[in-house]
Design an enzyme around this catalytic site. Sequence first.
Site, PDB file in Angstrom:
ATOM      1  N   THR A 146       0.942  -1.269   0.086  1.00 25.48           N
ATOM      2  CA  THR A 146      -0.184   0.083  -0.105  1.00 25.48           C
ATOM      3  C   THR A 146       0.656   1.088  -0.066  1.00 25.48           C
ATOM      4  OG1 THR A 146      -1.514  -1.095   1.139  1.00 25.48           O
ATOM      5  CG2 THR A 146      -1.662   1.288   1.156  1.00 25.48           C
ATOM      6  N   GLU A 147       0.663   2.064  -1.038  1.00 24.01           N
ATOM      7  CA  GLU A 147       1.367   3.399  -1.036  1.00 24.01           C
ATOM      8  C   GLU A 147       3.117   3.088  -1.049  1.00 24.01           C
ATOM      9  OE1 GLU A 147      -0.572   5.662  -1.971  1.00 24.01           O
ATOM     10  OE2 GLU A 147      -2.370   5.178  -1.303  1.00 24.01           O
ATOM     11  N   LEU A 148       3.332   2.221  -1.663  1.00 22.93           N
ATOM     12  CA  LEU A 148       4.811   1.925  -1.590  1.00 22.93           C
ATOM     13  C   LEU A 148       5.415   1.787  -0.161  1.00 22.93           C
ATOM     14  CD1 LEU A 148       6.025   3.482  -4.769  1.00 22.93           C
ATOM     15  CD2 LEU A 148       5.044   1.302  -4.506  1.00 22.93           C
ATOM     16  N   TRP A 300       5.495   6.402  -0.873  1.00 22.78           N
ATOM     17  CA  TRP A 300       5.785   7.586  -1.969  1.00 22.78           C
ATOM     18  C   TRP A 300       4.927   9.032  -1.741  1.00 22.78           C
ATOM     19  CZ3 TRP A 300       2.957   5.347  -6.805  1.00 22.78           C
ATOM     20  CH2 TRP A 300       1.673   5.085  -6.713  1.00 22.78           C
TER      21      TRP A 300
END
Length: 402
Positions: A146-148, A300
């Site tokens: 999730t979200e890097l 990120w």
Amino acid sequence: MEKSVCMYFQVHQPHRLRQYRFFDIGKDSHYYDEFTNKTILRRVSDSCYLPANKVIHDIIEESKGAFKIAFSLSGSVIDQFEKYAPEVIDSFKKLAETNCVEFLAETYNHSLASLASPAEFKAQVMLHSKKIESLFGKKPVVFRNTELIYSDEIGAMVADMKYKAMLTEGAKHILGWKSPNYVYTNAINPKLKLLLRNFNLSDDIAFRFSERSWSNWPLTADKYVTWIANTLAKDEVVNIFMDYETIGEHQKSSTGIFQFMKFFPKALLLQTDIKFCTPSEICKKHQPVAPLNVPFPISWADEERDTTAWLGNELQNEAFTKLYSVEKQVLRSKDTDLINDFRKLQESDHFYYMCTKFFSDGIVHGYFNPYESPYEAFINYMNILSDFLLRVDKSKKTTKTS
């Protein structure tokens, strides 16, 4: 030395919560705004998912398979596609049939479970992997959290689940003098390879493409190819990672984003020897240069590239801690509805809406944010959580009785 470009898109829409009042607690356990969820999903399907999938399919065919790309579709968006827009699933299946598209694994509910519960994290990843394999016929071998979100410990967990690579952010404070344009490995388990996002080249499309005040506006395919070629004059791999909604939704069709997506791959393939590769192919072609030490989680998001967009204030932390405090009770209940709600309430978006970092400046934090303030998001979520906790408590008594 071969040079490669990896393009990856994240596809996600959350289950948005309905306006849930204090007086609903204990009386109404329907938490989701189905009308808004359907409306937004249909709109984004028409503006982005369907036309962008067609453009990508056309490019793959025209290039005779030289153009390759990767996606991760959260379980949350897949569930909504199946409910509201099954034709989008069909268009992704058509892409899968080209053998030029790789689908990655992730947490089923786009959750922050990797920061709270290794057991729940692994359970969601397993659920997601099975779903992707059932839809597209191949079990994912590369992971995208999730979200890097990534750290050494999270990477080690992913390696234990037998994934060969993981995507994350090429954060400056982690890399220091090192370049994001190489393959690295997890510091604990070197079997896990790391592909790092080149945030400058990614954000040129994702955020700056239609910004007329940007000194490089307008961004043309030829200009972008030149930048990539210059970057790869010394380095090996450029990873361009972004939200899929960039194409047609964040960057509207009127900005020329679809034309850019049509011409950029053609220009790169015609003007250079650089190859498009999927994450799996990158791992086969390029050897890692070093382990990457990431003791604290990165992502990120925002300038900080950390997890403060979701867990950066007391509101977020209180909601997050309270939800995960009943994990064992929820799973022990074996109540399908309760478990499903537990996982939907884990979606990172709910905590993102509570972010106060930019609220004082009047900036809406989150493109699809349904709330006027982070405090409104918190109150609504906590009202729902209060009802959810009553149901958990009731299930606990029922389990003891039986």
